[in-house]
Design an enzyme around this catalytic site. Structure first.
Site, mmCIF file in Angstrom:
data_model
loop_
_atom_site.group_PDB
_atom_site.id
_atom_site.type_symbol
_atom_site.label_atom_id
_atom_site.label_comp_id
_atom_site.label_asym_id
_atom_site.label_seq_id
_atom_site.Cartn_x
_atom_site.Cartn_y
_atom_site.Cartn_z
ATOM 1 N N SER A 1 0.852 -1.185 0.000
ATOM 2 C CA SER A 1 0.000 0.000 0.000
ATOM 3 C C SER A 1 0.893 1.241 0.000
ATOM 4 O O SER A 1 1.819 1.330 0.797
ATOM 5 C CB SER A 1 -0.874 -0.029 1.237
ATOM 6 O OG SER A 1 -1.659 1.101 1.263
ATOM 7 N N GLY A 2 0.643 2.133 -0.875
ATOM 8 C CA GLY A 2 1.421 3.369 -0.939
ATOM 9 C C GLY A 2 2.669 3.257 -1.798
ATOM 10 O O GLY A 2 3.452 4.198 -1.887
ATOM 11 N N THR B 1 -1.647 2.694 -7.829
ATOM 12 C CA THR B 1 -2.751 3.441 -8.448
ATOM 13 C C THR B 1 -2.205 4.496 -9.407
ATOM 14 O O THR B 1 -2.717 4.660 -10.528
ATOM 15 C CB THR B 1 -3.608 4.101 -7.354
ATOM 16 O OG1 THR B 1 -3.998 3.073 -6.446
ATOM 17 C CG2 THR B 1 -4.821 4.771 -7.928
ATOM 18 N N ASN C 1 -0.771 5.623 3.172
ATOM 19 C CA ASN C 1 -0.981 6.327 1.902
ATOM 20 C C ASN C 1 -2.133 7.311 2.069
ATOM 21 O O ASN C 1 -3.196 6.953 2.547
ATOM 22 C CB ASN C 1 -1.306 5.266 0.818
ATOM 23 C CG ASN C 1 -1.499 5.864 -0.548
ATOM 24 O OD1 ASN C 1 -1.532 7.086 -0.705
ATOM 25 N ND2 ASN C 1 -1.636 5.011 -1.542
ATOM 26 N N SER D 1 -5.174 6.058 -0.395
ATOM 27 C CA SER D 1 -5.082 4.598 -0.497
ATOM 28 C C SER D 1 -6.374 4.021 -1.080
ATOM 29 O O SER D 1 -7.479 4.399 -0.676
ATOM 30 C CB SER D 1 -4.832 4.032 0.893
ATOM 31 O OG SER D 1 -4.743 2.649 0.811
ATOM 32 N N SER D 2 -6.208 3.146 -2.055
ATOM 33 C CA SER D 2 -7.390 2.506 -2.644
ATOM 34 C C SER D 2 -7.908 1.494 -1.631
ATOM 35 O O SER D 2 -7.166 0.625 -1.198
ATOM 36 C CB SER D 2 -7.012 1.764 -3.922
ATOM 37 O OG SER D 2 -6.152 2.561 -4.688
ATOM 38 N N GLY E 1 -2.802 -2.833 -1.962
ATOM 39 C CA GLY E 1 -1.495 -3.461 -1.716
ATOM 40 C C GLY E 1 -1.451 -4.234 -0.408
ATOM 41 O O GLY E 1 -2.346 -4.127 0.433
ATOM 42 N N GLU F 1 -0.887 -5.208 3.145
ATOM 43 C CA GLU F 1 -0.978 -4.296 4.296
ATOM 44 C C GLU F 1 -0.631 -4.998 5.601
ATOM 45 O O GLU F 1 -1.087 -6.110 5.867
ATOM 46 C CB GLU F 1 -2.399 -3.756 4.403
ATOM 47 C CG GLU F 1 -2.640 -2.586 3.492
ATOM 48 C CD GLU F 1 -4.066 -2.084 3.536
ATOM 49 O OE1 GLU F 1 -4.904 -2.707 4.189
ATOM 50 O OE2 GLU F 1 -4.325 -1.057 2.871
HETATM 51 N N1 LIG Z 1 5.250 8.108 -10.027
HETATM 52 C C1 LIG Z 1 4.965 8.873 -9.009
HETATM 53 N N2 LIG Z 1 5.304 10.169 -9.031
HETATM 54 C C2 LIG Z 1 5.005 10.970 -7.989
HETATM 55 N N3 LIG Z 1 4.372 10.588 -6.894
HETATM 56 C C3 LIG Z 1 3.975 9.297 -6.800
HETATM 57 C C4 LIG Z 1 4.245 8.407 -7.872
HETATM 58 N N4 LIG Z 1 3.738 7.213 -7.517
HETATM 59 C C5 LIG Z 1 3.169 7.391 -6.290
HETATM 60 N N5 LIG Z 1 3.320 8.626 -5.866
HETATM 61 C C6 LIG Z 1 2.863 9.203 -4.591
HETATM 62 O O1 LIG Z 1 2.573 8.154 -3.709
HETATM 63 C C7 LIG Z 1 1.254 8.176 -3.258
HETATM 64 C C8 LIG Z 1 0.713 6.783 -3.177
HETATM 65 O O2 LIG Z 1 0.582 6.233 -4.433
HETATM 66 P P1 LIG Z 1 -0.569 5.196 -4.801
HETATM 67 O O3 LIG Z 1 -0.444 4.924 -6.201
HETATM 68 O O4 LIG Z 1 -1.868 5.716 -4.334
HETATM 69 O O5 LIG Z 1 -0.191 3.958 -3.967
HETATM 70 P P2 LIG Z 1 -0.907 2.534 -3.933
HETATM 71 O O6 LIG Z 1 -2.018 2.596 -4.905
HETATM 72 O O7 LIG Z 1 0.131 1.625 -4.305
HETATM 73 O O8 LIG Z 1 -1.363 2.370 -2.584
HETATM 74 C C9 LIG Z 1 0.527 8.996 -4.273
HETATM 75 O O9 LIG Z 1 -0.551 9.659 -3.659
HETATM 76 C C10 LIG Z 1 1.584 9.953 -4.746
HETATM 77 O O10 LIG Z 1 1.625 11.050 -3.854
HETATM 78 MG MG LIG Z 2 -3.902 2.347 -4.667
#
Ligand SMILES: Nc1ncnc2c1ncn2[C@@H]1O[C@H](COP(=O)(O)OP(=O)(O)O)[C@@H](O)[C@H]1O
Ligand SMILES: [Mg+2]
Length: 1107
Positions: free
Chosen positions: A107-108, A112, A157, A160-161, A387, A389
């Site tokens: 997660s994070g 996404t 996060n 977080s989804s 992700g 957790e």
């Molecule tokens: N490629 C990227 N560039 C900039 N920031 C990112 C990038 N990937 C993730 N982040 C940062 O990390 C945070 C978490 O990403 P997210 O995709 O929501 O995580 P996950 O879906 O894996 O839990 C996002 O809100 C963003 O702030």
């Molecule tokens: Mg996500």
């Protein structure tokens, strides 16, 4: 091999872990760190992309970057998520292989975000057009909507989804997007009613309260104050970097783009508001007579407002929070709810309401974005699931989430490690086995139908009797105790008995990604997901249509006594289908790694990264990759794809495909160590060899395209040329025909002209000949006719002559006979008496006529015009003739009496008449006067003897005239003598000659037209007589004087005839002066005479009495 750019260019560390030397965990982590420090967040392991979360925005997702990676080979440029997206999209479009993008990580870790980058890249490079753009926009805009309702801030996060999402994007054969289908997996609905410390409820609640207008909030009966709502955690209500109000506007806008109706949006917001209101319901116990406590709603205001919002009758809902009806077979039993049960019911309703709303949203979006065509579609699936957790307090949700991640890891292992190694063995490729951890055993622990944890949980839930979380844990302890990955205090495994990190109410599972301690509390309830039927029925009674749809089981007509499937069961089933689905597609992996736990940029925590690298099996991944072959393909498609690179295999290879591939590779001189021949596939060790082949193929295709183009163009030009030629022939034929036709017509008309001329000429010739012939014939005829005529006439003449003679003879004979007879018989006939009488009578008449004429004869005077009348008509001609003859005779007689003298006189008279008749008024009076000539008896009068002697010639005329005085116009008498040579003026008394003028000096005589006797004798200029000037004279015998003067000129040959001017105005030269003599008619003072008066030097006026 020619590659313009390469991932080796400007490389920081190594772009592809396969190339790392030496390979160890340390070098691996070091490489990641080095690249991370330089903002190189993407690294490859072959075709797998490792993505490090930078926690800051990087300028590597621009439109220029999209263009840079577009249609480029995977290893051509430095590692990027776009390269993977491009590869996936192109193999989908060009090779017709369905793709899936599997994004895994904690997660994070950035899953996404990665999924959004992939989708936006694909949207940017696929087809364009109004319809396509709308589809793209809808697909992309579904994200903000789902994130608002399905994402929340967690400790790991901020976004977080809290649900799993798998999205199939569908394309047509050209690669244009047609639509999509979204599947959602188990929303973490417990978050609606309770959030762990430091976390928030779903974004939408905060967004609505911050971003909605006052008006909207009033309609929804909400307050902008978060603290007023029990369901909203307050400690992290506002999150740094999250603008809820702005996000709300984005969500509203996105909903509109996706296709939500305004009333749908309103209903959704009403439901969200209702959930918040629901959380504010509080219960109090009310003692009942049976000794049980019954729950009652403390403050009914929120309930009232909620009921108003949803259109539910308040009492119905109120009752549903106090009573519960249990139906067993035909019986219905109503039991009261205590306060705890009421709270449970409330929360259950809130969770259900929200999760069902979420599912409805997904379905509604699917309705909007679904492809409109039924034709076959190509699919690219993007999986973004929650992700792995590990929280302090992990419950059923984490269990489910981690199970799902476990399954995904399984797929990864299956396809990249296990399946790959299996394949080498299957294909008979020499292979040294590489050890890796296969998490199948953990999956089995959870999902095994017989003794898996989920199956146990279901069993517990369905079991009659009292079921609690503790009984469930007991069951686990008995069933799973032996399992290597299961840990529990009560388990038979004595090593945990003293493990204080493992509480009694928990169990622990060694997941592939680490150990997770699960607290059993709530497992049974959450798995049961029980909602009292009274509540669902109350919801169904709502006026709001959306609520009715969300609670279909509340329909009393469709009472279903069967228990609904448990949450765990449903999830296991849906994960099962997902896995099957993923296995049918070509996988593309993005492995997301979190660099630190603080959501901070620039921090790289080795231990954390190392942990993730380990459990993700990345090292094994690299090893397998290095030992194995980068690419494999069945012989047939391989030969099909590259056969154009070798003459033997192009265009058709007759033998087996494998031999074809062998020939091909040999021909291309690919080093033998670069590939291996499997049983059904060719294995290519190095991607570069593949790119080499691809590059060659690309060039060859270009050549082939050129060839095809050339042939096509040739064919086209030839056909065009042939067509032109054909047309040209047709045109030429027509033209020639036309030209020949014209020529023919010309020749024909010329021939006709020539012909007509010749014919004309011939005809004329013939005509001439015929005419000649005819004329000849006619001439002959004429001649013969004439000849005949002549002959006939001669004959006729002769005959006539003969006849005349005969007749004459006969007549003569007859006369002779007659004569003889008359002679003989005359004495006997009086036959001639008539003639004789006639002749006699005529004789007598004539005698009488002449005798009478003799008696009545007129006088002998020639002027006598009388003549007797005619006595007989028949003598008219004779009578007139006789008159003429008589007159001529009488005139002759009269003339014969004239003497020479008289004759001269008459001639003079005649001349006077010719000169003056009708010209001068004096003339008529002169006619009766005989021209005597000598009126002064010059020869006899002694007075004039001297004068007479002076005149040599015979005097033709002598008379007294008046000489007009030029000074006063008075006349003085003079004797005027005219001889043949001259004229003389002499004194009347003395006879003395005053002037003698030779007639030769006389030029003209001027007289007037009047009855006066004035006449001017004009002398020739320059003559001797002219010195004294002209003579102005007057005489009564003017006619005689002038006539005689004129006749002298006419009779004598030596001089000119004198001109006679007759005019009423003429000039007279007196010495020097020229005086005009003007005649006017008027009565003069002295009676009837003529008066002459000198008017001035120039004018002499003569007035003549008017006649
Ligand atoms: N490629 C990227 N560039 C900039 N920031 C990112 C990038 N990937 C993730 N982040 C940062 O990390 C945070 C978490 O990403 P997210 O995709 O929501 O995580 P996950 O879906 O894996 O839990 C996002 O809100 C963003 O702030
Ligand atoms: Mg996500």
């Amino acid at each position: 091999m020619e590659v313009k750019t390469s991932l080796l260019d400007n490389m920081i560390g190594v772009g592809d872990m396969v190339l790392i030397e030496p390979l160890s965990e340390d070098t691996f982590i070091e490489n990641l760190r080095k690249r991370f420090d330089h903002n190189e967040i993407y690294t490859y392991i072959g075709s797998v992309v490792i993505s490090m979360n930078p926690y800051k925005s990087l300028p590597i997702y621009t439109a220029e970057k999209v263009e840079e990676y577009r249609n480029r080979n995977f290893y051509e440029l430095s590692p990027h998520i776009y390269a993977l997206a491009d590869e996936a999209y192109r193999s989908l479009r060009d090779q017709d292989k369905d793709q899936c993008i599997l994004i895994t990580g904690e997660s994070g870790a950035g899953k996404t975000e990665a999924s959004k980058f992939v989708m936006s890249y694909v949207a940017a490079v696929c087809g364009k057009g109004q319809e396509v753009n709308k589809v793209k926009e809808q697909l992309l805009q579904s994200n903000p909507v789902l994130e608002a309702f399905g994402n929340a801030k967690t400790v790991r996060n901020d976004n977080s989804s809290r649900f799993g999402k798998y999205m199939d994007i569908e394309f047509d054969f050209k690669g244009d997007p047609l639509g999509g289908v979204i599947s959602n997996y188990l929303l973490e609905k417990s978050r609606v009613v309770k959030q762990p410390r430091g976390e928030r409820n779903f974004h939408i609640f905060y967004q609505l309260l911050s971003g909605a207008s006052d008006d909207t909030l009033q309609k929804l009966k909400l307050d902008r104050d978060f603290s007023k709502y029990n369901y909203l955690s307050l400690d992290s209500a506002t999150v740094n970097g999250l603008d809820d109000a702005a996000s709300f506007r984005t969500v509203r806008n996105a909903m509109q783009i996706v296709g939500f109706m305004e009333d749908e949006v309103q209903s959704v917001l009403e439901l969200v508001a209702a959930v918040l209101k629901l959380g504010n319901l509080e219960f109090k116990p009310e003692s009942r007579c049976n000794g049980f406590d019954e729950s009652r709603i403390k403050d009914k205001n929120d309930l009232k407002e909620m009921c108003e919002l949803l259109g539910i009758e308040q009492s119905v809902l109120e009752r549903a929070f106090s009573y519960r009806t249990v139906e067993a077979k035909m019986e219905k039993v109503s039991t009261t709810l205590n306060v705890a049960q009421a709270y449970y019911a409330r929360d259950a309703l809130a969770k259900n309401l929200y999760s069902r709303l979420f599912s409805w949203l997904v379905n509604r979006i699917n309705e909007s974005i679904k492809a409109q065509t039924k034709s076959r579609k190509k699919v690219m699936g993007v999986l973004d699931i929650y992700g792995f957790e590990i929280f302090e307090d992990n419950s059923f949700e984490q269990f489910i989430i981690n199970y799902c991640n476990e399954k995904l890891q399984q797929i990864f292992i299956e396809l990249t490690l296990h399946e790959e190694q299996e394949e080498y063995i299957r294909e008979g490729i020499e292979w040294t086995n590489i050890e890796y951890f296969n998490n199948a055993i953990i999956c089995d622990l959870i999902e095994n139908n017989k003794n898996g944890i989920l199956a146990m949980l279901d069993e517990e839930c369905l079991r009659p009797g009292t079921v609690t979380d503790e009984t469930f844990l007991d069951k686990l302890n008995t069933v799973c105790a032996e399992h290597q990955h299961f840990e529990s205090r009560q388990s038979k495994n004595s090593k945990f008995l003293t493990d204080h990190s493992l509480p009694h109410n928990c169990f622990r599972i060694q997941h592939y990604a680490g150990k997770v301690l699960y607290r059993v509390e709530g497992f049974v309830d959450k798995n049961n997901d029980l909602l009292y039927r009274d509540l669902s029925q109350a919801m169904y009674k709502a006026n709001q249509s959306l609520i009715k749809i969300l609670f279909p089981e509340g329909n009393p007509a469709k009472v279903n006594l069967k228990r609904p499937p448990t949450a765990g069961f449903q999830f296991r089933a849906s994960v099962g289908t997902l896995m099957k689905n993923l296995l049918t597609k070509n996988p593309n992996y993005i492995r997301c790694i979190k660099p630190n736990d603080k959501k901070a940029a620039h921090i790289f925590t080795d231990s954390l990264v190392c942990h993730q690298v380990r459990y993700l099996g990345l090292m094994e991944n690299v090893r397998v990759r290095r030992a194995g072959y980068a690419f494999r393909q069945a012989y047939e498609p391989c030969l099909e794809r590259y056969k154009m690179l070798c003459k033997q295999t192009w265009p058709h290879w007759k033998g087996p495909a494998r031999e074809g591939v062998e020939v091909l590779l040999k021909n291309l001189q690919v080093p033998a160590e670069e590939f291996a021949y499997g049983r059904s596939k060719i294995f290519i060790r190095n991607p570069r060899t593949l790119f080499f082949l691809e590059e060659k193929r690309r060039q060859c295709l270009e050549d082939l395209a050129t060839l095809i183009q050339k042939i096509y163009r040739g064919w086209k030009s030839r056909t065009h040329f042939l067509l032109l030629k054909k047309s040209q022939v047709v045109v030429a034929a027509w033209y020639r025909r036309f030209a020949q036709q014209k020529k023919y017509q010309n020749i024909r008309s010329s021939a006709l002209v020539v012909q007509s001329f010749i014919r004309g000429w011939k005809a004329r010739k013939l005509l001439r000949e015929l005419k000649h012939k005819k004329r000849c014939e006619e001439a002959v005829t004429t001649i013969s006719a004439y000849w005949h005529g002549t002959q006939a006439r001669r004959e006729l003449k002769r005959l006539k002559e003969e006849a005349r003679r005969k007749h004459a003879v006969a007549v003569i004979w007859a006369y002779w006979l007659g004569l003889k007879v008359r002679r003989d018989y005359r004495k006997f006939f009086r036959a001639n008496a008539g003639k004789k009488i006639y002749d006699f009578t005529i004789q007598r008449i004539m005698q009488k006529y002449f005798m009478g004429l003799k008696k009545t004869m007129p006088s002998m005077s020639p002027v006598d015009k009388s003549w007797p009348a005619r006595p007989y008509g028949f003598l008219d001609g004779t009578h007139q003739e006789l008159r003429r003859v008589f007159h001529l005779w009488r005139c002759k007689k009269y003339r014969s009496q004239f003497t020479e003298e008289k004759k001269a006189t008459y001639e003079e008279k005649l001349a006077a008449s010719e000169l003056f008749k009708d010209k001068k008024a004096l003339y008529p009076s002169s006619v009766g006067q005989p021209f005597k000539g000598d009126y002064v008896e010059i020869t006899k009068n002694p007075k004039y003897q001297k004068l007479n002697s002076l005149v040599e010639d015979k005097v033709l005329l002598a008379d007294v005239v008046s000489k007009i005085n030029r000074a006063n116009g008075k006349g003085a008498p003079r004797i005027f003598l005219l001889t043949k040579k001259s004229l003389v003026l002499a004194d009347q008394k003395t006879g003395q000659v005053k002037a003698s003028v030779p007639l030769l000096d006389l030029s003209s005589v001027s007289v007037s037209t009047q009855s006066d006797g004035f006449f001017a004798l004009k002398l020739k200029e320059g003559s001797t007589s002219a010195a004294k000037g002209d003579f102005l004279l007057s005489s009564d015998r003017l006619i005689e004087i002038i006539t005689k003067l004129h006749r002298i000129g006419a009779t004598s040959a030596d001089r000119n005839q004198i001109n006679i001017d007759i005019s009423d105005e003429f000039l007279v030269q007196f010495k020097q002066d020229k005086v005009c003599v003007k005649f006017i008619q008027g009565t003069p003072k002295n009676g009837n005479g003529v008066a002459c008066k000198r008017k001035n030097n120039r004018l002499l006026e003569v007035s003549v009495p008017s006649p």
